[in-house]
Design a protein around this motif. Structure first.
Motif, short mmCIF file in Angstrom:
data_model
loop_
_atom_site.label_atom_id
_atom_site.label_comp_id
_atom_site.label_asym_id
_atom_site.label_seq_id
_atom_site.Cartn_x
_atom_site.Cartn_y
_atom_site.Cartn_z
N VAL A 150 -18.30 66.75 91.13
CA VAL A 150 -17.08 67.45 91.55
C VAL A 150 -17.42 68.86 92.03
CG1 VAL A 150 -14.91 68.43 90.73
CG2 VAL A 150 -15.54 66.11 90.10
N LEU A 151 -18.22 69.56 91.23
CA LEU A 151 -18.59 70.93 91.58
C LEU A 151 -19.34 70.97 92.91
CD1 LEU A 151 -19.70 72.53 88.21
CD2 LEU A 151 -17.74 73.13 89.59
N ASN A 152 -20.28 70.03 93.06
CA ASN A 152 -21.05 69.97 94.31
C ASN A 152 -20.15 69.70 95.50
OD1 ASN A 152 -23.60 70.53 93.39
ND2 ASN A 152 -24.10 68.40 92.94
N GLY A 153 -19.19 68.76 95.32
CA GLY A 153 -18.27 68.42 96.40
C GLY A 153 -17.44 69.61 96.83
N VAL A 154 -16.82 70.28 95.82
CA VAL A 154 -15.97 71.43 96.13
C VAL A 154 -16.80 72.53 96.78
CG1 VAL A 154 -14.51 73.20 95.10
CG2 VAL A 154 -14.36 70.86 94.29
N GLY A 155 -18.01 72.75 96.23
CA GLY A 155 -18.90 73.79 96.78
C GLY A 155 -19.25 73.50 98.22
N ALA A 156 -19.59 72.24 98.51
CA ALA A 156 -19.97 71.88 99.88
C ALA A 156 -18.80 72.08 100.82
CB ALA A 156 -20.45 70.43 99.91
N LEU A 157 -17.58 71.73 100.33
CA LEU A 157 -16.37 71.90 101.15
C LEU A 157 -16.16 73.38 101.50
CD1 LEU A 157 -14.59 69.40 101.74
CD2 LEU A 157 -12.85 70.46 100.28
N PHE A 158 -16.26 74.23 100.46
CA PHE A 158 -16.11 75.67 100.68
C PHE A 158 -17.17 76.20 101.64
CE2 PHE A 158 -13.67 76.55 96.52
CZ PHE A 158 -12.47 76.60 97.22
N LEU A 159 -18.40 75.71 101.45
CA LEU A 159 -19.49 76.20 102.29
C LEU A 159 -19.24 75.84 103.75
CD1 LEU A 159 -22.33 77.54 102.24
CD2 LEU A 159 -23.29 75.25 102.13
N THR A 160 -18.85 74.57 103.98
CA THR A 160 -18.57 74.14 105.36
C THR A 160 -17.45 74.99 105.95
OG1 THR A 160 -18.90 71.98 104.37
CG2 THR A 160 -18.36 72.03 106.71
N HIS A 161 -16.41 75.19 105.14
CA HIS A 161 -15.27 75.96 105.63
C HIS A 161 -15.68 77.39 105.98
CE1 HIS A 161 -11.31 78.09 105.29
NE2 HIS A 161 -11.01 77.11 106.13
N ALA A 162 -16.48 78.00 105.09
CA ALA A 162 -16.90 79.38 105.32
C ALA A 162 -17.75 79.48 106.58
CB ALA A 162 -17.67 79.89 104.12
N VAL A 163 -18.66 78.52 106.77
CA VAL A 163 -19.53 78.53 107.96
C VAL A 163 -18.69 78.38 109.22
CG1 VAL A 163 -21.31 77.23 109.16
CG2 VAL A 163 -21.58 77.74 106.74
N TYR A 164 -17.72 77.43 109.15
CA TYR A 164 -16.86 77.21 110.32
C TYR A 164 -16.05 78.46 110.62
CZ TYR A 164 -13.34 75.35 113.41
OH TYR A 164 -12.53 75.16 114.48
N SER A 165 -15.50 79.10 109.57
CA SER A 165 -14.70 80.31 109.78
C SER A 165 -15.55 81.40 110.41
CB SER A 165 -14.15 80.83 108.46
OG SER A 165 -13.47 79.81 107.80
N THR A 166 -16.78 81.54 109.92
CA THR A 166 -17.68 82.56 110.48
C THR A 166 -17.91 82.31 111.95
OG1 THR A 166 -18.78 82.47 108.36
CG2 THR A 166 -19.85 83.76 110.06
N HIS A 167 -18.16 81.05 112.28
CA HIS A 167 -18.41 80.71 113.67
C HIS A 167 -17.20 81.03 114.53
CE1 HIS A 167 -19.90 78.59 117.13
NE2 HIS A 167 -18.79 77.87 117.17
N GLU A 168 -16.02 80.64 114.02
CA GLU A 168 -14.79 80.88 114.77
C GLU A 168 -14.57 82.38 114.95
OE1 GLU A 168 -11.24 79.62 112.85
OE2 GLU A 168 -10.39 78.83 114.72
N HIS A 169 -14.81 83.14 113.87
CA HIS A 169 -14.58 84.58 113.92
C HIS A 169 -15.50 85.25 114.93
CE1 HIS A 169 -13.46 88.54 112.39
NE2 HIS A 169 -14.74 88.85 112.54
N THR A 170 -16.81 84.91 114.87
CA THR A 170 -17.76 85.55 115.80
C THR A 170 -17.49 85.13 117.24
OG1 THR A 170 -19.30 83.83 115.17
CG2 THR A 170 -19.67 86.00 114.24
N ALA A 171 -16.94 83.91 117.43
CA ALA A 171 -16.65 83.46 118.78
C ALA A 171 -15.46 84.22 119.36
CB ALA A 171 -16.37 81.96 118.78
N THR A 172 -14.46 84.55 118.51
CA THR A 172 -13.26 85.23 119.04
C THR A 172 -13.43 86.75 119.05
OG1 THR A 172 -12.44 84.21 117.01
CG2 THR A 172 -11.07 83.99 118.96
N PHE A 173 -13.84 87.33 117.90
CA PHE A 173 -13.99 88.80 117.85
C PHE A 173 -15.46 89.12 117.61
CE2 PHE A 173 -10.15 87.45 115.53
CZ PHE A 173 -9.17 87.82 116.44
N ALA A 174 -16.26 89.17 118.67
CA ALA A 174 -17.71 89.29 118.52
C ALA A 174 -18.12 90.63 117.95
CB ALA A 174 -18.38 89.08 119.88
N THR A 175 -17.32 91.69 118.16
CA THR A 175 -17.77 93.03 117.78
C THR A 175 -17.28 93.45 116.39
OG1 THR A 175 -15.88 93.86 119.00
CG2 THR A 175 -18.03 93.90 120.11
#
Lengths: 137, 328
Positions: free
Chosen positions: A7-32
């Motif tokens: 359970v912990l691994n699953g939730v952790g992986a979900l959060f990690l994927t979400h965080a990585v995706y958010s970072t990508h989205e953020h840097t793509a829209t507001f690069a500076t």
């Protein structure tokens, strides 16, 4: 413990994927602009959860003291761990590493002795006598 | 605890286990692990694993001991087809097959001569040298077997297995000094082997078991080695059994010599310090409590304590009972 680890691994992986995706989205829209705090927090949380999950779901550790490790082998003997070869033979846990010396059955004992010096004639005789006596215990 | 497992057979195979092992032969012989297709294709559909050949080899041994020679031959042919008949190991297996199927001592002598011939062609074949020792033993010539094993050891002095064999051969002829020497060589190669320490302790004990009064320095050495074996393995039944046996013996001897102190000083002229009676008493207490715990846990069927041999547990229990009676 294994279920909690999963359970912990699953939730952790979900959060990690979400965080990585958010970072990508953020840097793509507001690069500076710098990364928002909530994304960094989510990333750190996910890493914490994943580390915890991996540690919890790990196989039991072996004793690091020689005497305890050896004692465990003697106490528990060789037991199966649910894995089988193709021939249907169970793969057993670690056994006495000095069994090859063949010294465990004492002097003049009835053990198998050493592999290289295996007494095939003696063992055949022993078996024949057992059959002649009716093949009981 | 003697399951019939072909992959890792137990170190002690009674006839009924051997029978159970060899009864697996039809199952394993029914399907070939190698494929009959030509070379590059055979790699793709091969079903063999490293365990396959261990299983085949162990099955070969148990088929031979239960007299199932047809299965043994089939297994041997499979192994020969896979590894070629020039492999040192396969030559040895073929030799074992010939030994097992020999009907009389004269046949066995012929096998022995064949070994001599193999060794003339390839003097470095150590497994065949070991088989020679085994054949001599089977022919009832332990003195020749000892000579053969000493020759082997001159060529390969780091072979712990061969030193252990030499030690046991000497012990079977009651040549305790030589047996102890060979056992000490085993210890030089595998200094952490608890079974080797227990073995050498047993030899020291047996070397003085028939003496009356027993030799104090032998008993002290035996005690030392049993202590080392339980230091290396904190649940070693044989080690604690020996410890208990030696300490109760030493207890009697030391309390006798305490009444006649001048005798004790003349006896230990070797430089092995004889332990004090207090140390021996403490060691005996430890051994008794440890043995009692092992017996109790084994009898109650507790998980994680079932690795002991049942005969050994019964012997330990008898030793404890005997001790309890003499004290009362």
């Amino acid at each position: 413990m294994a279920a909690l680890g999963t359970v912990l691994n699953g939730v952790g992986a979900l959060f990690l994927t979400h965080a990585v995706y958010s970072t990508h989205e953020h840097t793509a829209t507001f690069a500076t602009t710098p990364l928002p705090l909530d994304i960094s927090l989510e990333l750190l949380t996910s890493i914490l959860l994943l580390s915890l999950g991996i540690v919890i779901s790990f196989a039991p550790l072996k004793p690091i003291q020689y005497a305890q490790w050896a004692g465990q082998i003697s106490r528990e003997g060789r037991h199966g761990e649910g894995r089988y070869t193709r021939e249907g033979e169970e793969i057993l846990s670690e056994g006495d590493p000095y069994a090859f010396l063949g010294l465990d059955s004492g002097i003049g004992g009835k053990g198998e002795g050493r592999r290289g010096f295996w007494d095939v004639k003696g063992k055949r005789k022993e078996y024949e006598e057992w059959v002649r006596d009716g093949g009981k215990q | 605890m003697t399951q019939a497992n072909l992959l890792s057979p137990p170190s002690n195979i009674p006839p009924q286990t051997a029978l159970a092992l060899s009864q697996k032969a039809p199952l394993i012989l029914s399907s070939s692990p190698t494929s009959s297709l030509p070379w590059p294709l055979s790699l793709l559909v091969s079903r063999e694993t490293p365990e396959t050949w261990t299983v085949h080899e162990n099955l070969f041994f148990s088929a031979l001991r239960t007299g199932d020679e047809n299965s043994a031959l089939a297994l041997l042919q499979r192994l020969e087809a896979r590894f070629g008949d020039h492999s040192e190991r396969i030559i040895t297996l073929r030799g074992i097959y010939n030994e097992a199927t020999s009907k009389s001592d004269a046949d066995l002598e012929k096998v022995f001569d064949a070994y001599e011939k193999i060794l003339r062609d390839d003097p470095t074949n150590m497994s065949i040298r070991k088989r020679r020792v085994a054949v001599l033993k089977a022919l009832g010539r332990p003195a020749d077997a000892i000579t053969a094993v000493t020759v082997l050891l001159q060529h390969s002095p780091t072979d712990a297995e061969a030193w252990a064999e030499a030690s046991e051969l000497y012990a079977s002829m009651a040549a305790w000094g030589q047996a102890i020497y060979a056992a000490e060589e085993v210890l030089l190669i595998t200094p952490n082997a608890w079974s080797a320490h227990a073995h050498i302790a047993t030899l020291h004990y047996l070397s003085t078991a028939s003496n009356n009064p027993p030799n104090l320095s032998s008993l002290a050495l035996s005690l030392k080695h049993f202590c080392r074996s339980v230091e290396l393995n904190d649940s070693y039944l044989r080690g604690f059994y020996g410890l208990k046996l030696i300490t109760s013996k030493l207890n009697g001897v030391l309390s006798d010599s305490a009444s006649a102190p001048n005798k004790r000083t003349t006896q230990d002229d070797d430089d092995i310090p004889v332990p004090s009676i207090e140390t021996v008493k403490k060691l005996e207490e430890i051994a008794t409590s440890k043995l009692a715990e092992m017996v109790r846990q084994f009898k109650s069927g507790k998980k994680g304590w079932q690795g002991y041999d049942e005969a050994e547990v019964i012997a330990a229990r008898e030793l404890l009972d005997r001790d309890g009676k003499t004290e009362r």
